[in-house]
Design a protein around this motif. Structure first.
Motif, PDB file in Angstrom:
ATOM      1  N   ASP A 237     -19.331  24.755  -5.697  1.00 47.80           N
ATOM      2  CA  ASP A 237     -19.514  24.597  -4.258  1.00 47.80           C
ATOM      3  C   ASP A 237     -20.178  25.801  -3.602  1.00 47.80           C
ATOM      4  OD1 ASP A 237     -18.651  22.044  -4.073  1.00 47.80           O
ATOM      5  OD2 ASP A 237     -16.611  22.514  -3.440  1.00 47.80           O
ATOM      6  N   THR A 240     -23.652  25.288  -2.050  1.00 49.90           N
ATOM      7  CA  THR A 240     -23.885  24.800  -0.688  1.00 49.90           C
ATOM      8  C   THR A 240     -24.163  25.976   0.230  1.00 49.90           C
ATOM      9  OG1 THR A 240     -22.247  23.122  -1.167  1.00 49.90           O
ATOM     10  CG2 THR A 240     -22.968  23.303   1.107  1.00 49.90           C
ATOM     11  N   ALA A 241     -23.265  26.962   0.189  1.00 50.75           N
ATOM     12  CA  ALA A 241     -23.426  28.136   1.047  1.00 50.75           C
ATOM     13  C   ALA A 241     -24.705  28.882   0.695  1.00 50.75           C
ATOM     14  CB  ALA A 241     -22.215  29.046   0.899  1.00 50.75           C
ATOM     15  N   SER A 266     -24.122  15.979  -7.787  1.00 45.95           N
ATOM     16  CA  SER A 266     -22.998  16.084  -6.861  1.00 45.95           C
ATOM     17  C   SER A 266     -23.190  17.243  -5.872  1.00 45.95           C
ATOM     18  CB  SER A 266     -21.686  16.259  -7.630  1.00 45.95           C
ATOM     19  OG  SER A 266     -21.697  17.455  -8.340  1.00 45.95           O
ATOM     20  N   GLN A 269     -25.779  16.385  -2.513  1.00 45.47           N
ATOM     21  CA  GLN A 269     -25.251  15.751  -1.317  1.00 45.47           C
ATOM     22  C   GLN A 269     -24.640  16.783  -0.367  1.00 45.47           C
ATOM     23  OE1 GLN A 269     -22.598  12.457  -2.031  1.00 45.47           O
ATOM     24  NE2 GLN A 269     -21.169  13.192  -0.524  1.00 45.47           N
ATOM     25  N   ALA A 270     -23.931  17.749  -0.936  1.00 44.12           N
ATOM     26  CA  ALA A 270     -23.271  18.749  -0.101  1.00 44.12           C
ATOM     27  C   ALA A 270     -24.274  19.731   0.494  1.00 44.12           C
ATOM     28  CB  ALA A 270     -22.228  19.493  -0.905  1.00 44.12           C
ATOM     29  N   ILE A 271     -25.325  20.027  -0.258  1.00 39.33           N
ATOM     30  CA  ILE A 271     -26.312  20.984   0.251  1.00 39.33           C
ATOM     31  C   ILE A 271     -27.095  20.355   1.398  1.00 39.33           C
ATOM     32  CG2 ILE A 271     -28.399  22.276  -0.329  1.00 39.33           C
ATOM     33  CD1 ILE A 271     -27.261  22.434  -3.217  1.00 39.33           C
ATOM     34  N   GLY A 272     -27.368  19.063   1.282  1.00 40.91           N
ATOM     35  CA  GLY A 272     -28.156  18.395   2.317  1.00 40.91           C
ATOM     36  C   GLY A 272     -29.627  18.415   1.955  1.00 40.91           C
ATOM     37  N   ALA A 273     -30.299  17.283   2.198  1.00 42.90           N
ATOM     38  CA  ALA A 273     -31.673  17.117   1.715  1.00 42.90           C
ATOM     39  C   ALA A 273     -32.608  18.192   2.256  1.00 42.90           C
ATOM     40  CB  ALA A 273     -32.183  15.731   2.081  1.00 42.90           C
ATOM     41  N   TYR A 275     -32.049  21.259   3.118  1.00 39.94           N
ATOM     42  CA  TYR A 275     -31.837  22.604   2.570  1.00 39.94           C
ATOM     43  C   TYR A 275     -32.151  22.665   1.079  1.00 39.94           C
ATOM     44  CZ  TYR A 275     -29.963  24.085   6.994  1.00 39.94           C
ATOM     45  OH  TYR A 275     -29.848  24.405   8.314  1.00 39.94           O
TER      46      TYR A 275
ATOM     47  N   LYS B  55     -21.452  13.420  11.511  1.00 40.96           N
ATOM     48  CA  LYS B  55     -22.228  12.627  10.565  1.00 40.96           C
ATOM     49  C   LYS B  55     -21.997  11.132  10.778  1.00 40.96           C
ATOM     50  CE  LYS B  55     -24.891  13.399   6.866  1.00 40.96           C
ATOM     51  NZ  LYS B  55     -24.709  14.376   5.793  1.00 40.96           N
ATOM     52  N   LEU B 115     -16.344  14.012  -3.245  1.00 45.10           N
ATOM     53  CA  LEU B 115     -17.440  14.966  -3.365  1.00 45.10           C
ATOM     54  C   LEU B 115     -17.548  15.827  -2.110  1.00 45.10           C
ATOM     55  CD1 LEU B 115     -20.259  12.802  -4.926  1.00 45.10           C
ATOM     56  CD2 LEU B 115     -18.829  14.484  -6.043  1.00 45.10           C
ATOM     57  N   SER B 116     -18.095  17.003  -2.272  1.00 44.63           N
ATOM     58  CA  SER B 116     -18.330  17.861  -1.113  1.00 44.63           C
ATOM     59  C   SER B 116     -19.329  17.184  -0.184  1.00 44.63           C
ATOM     60  CB  SER B 116     -18.905  19.191  -1.553  1.00 44.63           C
ATOM     61  OG  SER B 116     -18.048  19.805  -2.456  1.00 44.63           O
ATOM     62  N   GLN B 117     -19.128  17.390   1.109  1.00 47.58           N
ATOM     63  CA  GLN B 117     -19.995  16.747   2.090  1.00 47.58           C
ATOM     64  C   GLN B 117     -20.800  17.785   2.856  1.00 47.58           C
ATOM     65  OE1 GLN B 117     -20.140  13.540   2.039  1.00 47.58           O
ATOM     66  NE2 GLN B 117     -18.292  13.098   0.868  1.00 47.58           N
ATOM     67  N   ASN B 118     -21.946  17.337   3.325  1.00 48.34           N
ATOM     68  CA  ASN B 118     -22.818  18.225   4.071  1.00 48.34           C
ATOM     69  C   ASN B 118     -22.656  17.988   5.571  1.00 48.34           C
ATOM     70  OD1 ASN B 118     -25.029  19.856   4.842  1.00 48.34           O
ATOM     71  ND2 ASN B 118     -26.338  18.053   4.846  1.00 48.34           N
ATOM     72  N   MET B 207     -22.013  25.913   7.511  1.00 47.07           N
ATOM     73  CA  MET B 207     -22.448  26.997   6.631  1.00 47.07           C
ATOM     74  C   MET B 207     -22.081  26.765   5.180  1.00 47.07           C
ATOM     75  SD  MET B 207     -21.338  30.167   9.012  1.00 47.07           S
ATOM     76  CE  MET B 207     -21.565  31.443   7.797  1.00 47.07           C
ATOM     77  N   VAL B 208     -20.893  26.248   4.930  1.00 45.23           N
ATOM     78  CA  VAL B 208     -20.417  26.210   3.545  1.00 45.23           C
ATOM     79  C   VAL B 208     -20.212  24.794   3.017  1.00 45.23           C
ATOM     80  CG1 VAL B 208     -19.312  28.445   3.788  1.00 45.23           C
ATOM     81  CG2 VAL B 208     -17.978  26.403   4.209  1.00 45.23           C
ATOM     82  N   GLY B 209     -20.437  23.779   3.835  1.00 48.09           N
ATOM     83  CA  GLY B 209     -20.179  22.418   3.383  1.00 48.09           C
ATOM     84  C   GLY B 209     -18.693  22.112   3.474  1.00 48.09           C
ATOM     85  N   VAL B 210     -18.364  20.833   3.392  1.00 45.54           N
ATOM     86  CA  VAL B 210     -16.964  20.436   3.521  1.00 45.54           C
ATOM     87  C   VAL B 210     -16.463  19.915   2.192  1.00 45.54           C
ATOM     88  CG1 VAL B 210     -15.347  18.997   4.769  1.00 45.54           C
ATOM     89  CG2 VAL B 210     -17.428  19.735   5.879  1.00 45.54           C
TER      90      VAL B 210
END
Lengths: 420, 285
Positions: A237, A240-241, A266, A269-273, A275, B55, B115-118, B207-210
């Motif tokens: 994770d 993401t940061a 996986s 999705q957390a990073i976002g398209a 970024y 979101k 899963l982690s979310q943005n 900043m760090v995602g959820v």
């Protein structure tokens, strides 16, 4: 009133106590009614704790693979009976559960372990009880163990094609980043050697504590270094940061992309398209791989499991591990003879979703494909696929030239080759 | 020099992150003496609120901040009324109970969102001052920290309920004898602290995602900040988060992040050895 309160308290306590119990009884039902006509194998992945999420998709893949194998007739007329144990992301529990699988459940082999820590914790048990572990995670190498088959890729399979490509395409100045533990450091050691070999230069190297979310300093250092690209072994994770801070601090993927050996579907999705756009990644398998085998695999996984997990390189690798085990079992007359089983792994192949993979004849590691992708619209667009599976080098020849041609498998008395 | 300046500004951002993450804990731990192991999960709830509202419902970010305060505060009130209330005299049991709550919330979240979310960055963009570049969102974080701090200080110093809370902190029996409903005020205080943690999660999310374990990493840092600052002092917490944030970032600039963390933790241990009541504790009579 008082009675009511006490009841609620009791109910809560009962609910708490029941939670782990129900998990145990679940395991029991898995292997109830076993008979002599089955081959028992273990699945050892976490259902709870910090890495449970990643391991869930691996458990799913194993169950899917073994069910498929059973449906198509099993192993020489015998069905596979799988027993799943949960080690709750705790290496010491992994050892304990491995012991249970071997000594009580009498499994012939186990597919499992996600973190290097959990794998290494089980090694003494595997040696003592002479049992076999098929390990599906990509790993840092510099370890070979007679009782482990390493199916995930070795760093050389991620880096040897990737690094020269990046140096040619993006420029010669490289900044190495990673999470602060053994996998990133070992991988970056290899990357540094490759960069130097192809005439590039490493302009900086930084590590961030595992799970860390503050990348401001690293981004400043990258900016100041004037690097052409960033080679990243940041894990989990933290990515993401990292990807977000990267853009926030004014670094541009078009000028200085992050080239990662530690992200999969996986993470995207957390990073976002927006970024993730324009950065690179290297893995043996991406779920976007456009082949019939891969599409079929992704489709059957997604139709079976709707628990929010995604197909990643680890899903694929866990799935292949089970099939490799099945192929090896088919070659042995007595599945409980571990030494014979280990021998029969030598050179076996499987048409995996990524393409045909093969267990090396000597070093217990697997030939897998080398692939890299550029991220576009939140997807991995594959730029390069090796024509066939690439050779695994647990002891990379670029760092250990003495092992270059040997492909060696050490004897137990060799203290250099694996943690004792 | 420019490195020093940019590290200074990054350090300020880290301090803001720390302070925001710590304020809720300061109130629950410092004022009420409850060791709230579920603080990280309150932060996570705020993060998920950010995800859900921005979101899924496309709400503006500031509304999400407000709503995450409400949600976390409501959850805090529920936890206080059902569990904590029974355990005020038994600190050990409180640790166990809040730990259990943290596990329940984490695993629950994992079942719903594995899963982690943005969460989209509400304020993208960079402010360039010479060679120093400051993300706009960092400025927002610092402003947020200041606003929350001032708001909380005002609540405690200027309002009636705030004064009652301070009175309870100083002498619970006496306050009770004066006819103040300490039990209702306990619920309010706990819920306010939880709400602040919710805000922390919400503003950290872009900043760090959820993810279901996003909050737990702030728990250690928050406790250290509170202990260093002196458990009951809000200004102390603010100063100690600046000390820790700047210290860590400046050291990371010279050495690296791991050494920055080790040295700062070590310094805190040494400081607490010689000033166990914290650096900025109010004098007690």
């Amino acid at each position: 009133m008082k009675k009511g309160r006490r009841l609620i308290a009791l109910a809560l306590a009962a609910a708490l106590v029941a939670m782990p119990l129900s998990a145990c009884s679940d395991n029991d039902s898995d292997h109830a009614g076993s008979s002599g006509n089955t081959i028992k194998v273990g699945i050892l992945f976490s259902e709870s704790g910090s890495t449970a999420l990643v391991e869930k998709t691996m458990t799913n893949a194993c169950k899917m693979a073994f069910d498929e194998i059973n449906k198509s007739g099993g192993i020489n007329g015998k069905k596979i009976e799988y027993i799943h144990e949960d080690y709750a992301s705790d290496p010491s529990k992994a050892t304990e559960k491995m012991k249970t699988l071997i000594e009580e459940d009498k499994v012939v082999a186990t597919v499992g372990c996600y973190t290097s820590a959990s794998r290494q914790a089980t090694l003494p048990t595997l040696k003592e009880d002479n049992s076999l572990l098929i390990y599906p995670t990509y790993t840092e190498g510099e370890e070979v163990h007679p009782n482990v088959i390493y199916v995930g890729c070795m760093p050389n399979q991620q880096a040897t094609e990737f690094v020269p490509y990046l140096l040619k395409k993006l420029g010669k100045k490289v900044y190495l980043v990673g999470s602060d533990y053994v996998f990133p450091k070992t991988c970056n050691k290899q990357a540094r050697a490759l960069v130097n070999m192809y005439g590039g230069s490493v302009v900086g190297e930084s590590y961030v504590p595992l799970g860390g979310t503050d990348f401001s300093t690293v981004c400043e250092k990258i900016k100041k270094s004037g690097a052409d690209f960033v080679y990243s072994a940041v894990i989990g994770d933290s990515n993401t940061a990292f990807f977000k801070a990267f853009k926030q601090y004014g670094l541009d993927a078009a000028k200085t992309p992050i080239c990662s050996i530690g992200i999969d579907e996986s993470n995207l999705q957390a990073i976002g398209a927006d970024y993730a756009e324009g950065h690179y990644a290297s893995m043996p398998y991406f779920s976007s791989l456009n082949t019939a085998a891969s599409k079929k695999f992704v489709q059957s996984y997604n139709s079976l499991y709707k628990d929010g997990t995604k197909v990643t390189v680890l899903t694929e690798s866990a799935y292949s591990s089970c099939y490799l085990l099945a192929a090896a079992l088919k070659k042995t007359s007595d599945p409980s003879d571990t030494n014979a089983l280990i021998k029969s792994f030598s050179g076996i192949t499987f048409d995996a979703p990524q393409g045909q993979i093969k267990v090396d004849k000597a070093n217990h590691s697997t030939w897998v494909f080398s692939r890299f992708a550029k991220i576009h619209n939140g997807n991995f667009d594959i730029l390069y696929s090796s024509k066939s599976a690439a050779r695994p080098e647990p002891w990379p020849s670029i760092l250990y030239p003495q092992y270059k041609s040997s492909n060696f498998m050490p004897s137990w008395s060799d203290p250099k080759c694996y943690p004792q | 020099m420019s490195v020093f300046l940019s590290q200074l500004s990054n350090g300020l951002n880290q301090s803001a992150v720390l302070l925001i993450a710590t304020l809720g804990l300061l109130i629950i731990f410092g004022m009420m003496g409850v060791i709230n192991m579920a603080h990280g999960q309150m932060i996570m709830i705020g993060g998920f609120c950010a995800f859900i509202f921005t979101k899924m419902f496309r709400a503006p970010f500031l509304l999400a901040v407000l709503l995450s305060f409400c949600f976390a505060a409501a959850l805090g009130a529920a936890i206080e009324l059902t569990v904590i209330k029974r355990l005020y005299e038994k600190p050990t049991e409180t640790i166990l109970a809040t730990y259990a709550i943290s596990v329940i919330i984490t695993e629950g979240a994992r079942m719903i969102w594995p899963l982690s979310q943005n969460v989209a960055m509400p304020l993208p963009g960079v402010l360039k001052l010479g060679t120093v570049s400051i993300p706009i969102y960092n400025i927002f974080m610092v402003a947020m920290a200041v606003v929350l701090l001032v708001m909380t200080v005002m609540l405690f110093k200027k309002t009636k309920i705030g004064r009652k809370i301070s009175a309870i902190t100083q002498n619970r029996e006496m306050t009770e004898c004066l006819g103040i409903n300490t039990s209702a005020i306990d619920t309010f205080t706990f819920s306010y602290g939880a709400g602040l943690a919710g805000i922390a999660g919400c503003v950290l999310a872009p900043m760090v995602g959820v993810s279901y374990n996003m909050g737990s990493s702030y728990l250690t840092d928050s406790f250290l900040t509170v202990v260093l600052g002196g458990v009951q002092s809000m200004v102390g917490a603010a100063l100690s988060s600046v000390l820790i944030g700047e210290g860590r970032t400046l050291l990371a600039g010279i050495l690296n992040d791991t050494w920055g963390m080790i040295l700062v933790y070590f310094a805190i241990i040494v400081l607490v050895r010689f000033r166990p009541e914290g650096l900025f504790a109010k004098e007690r009579r």
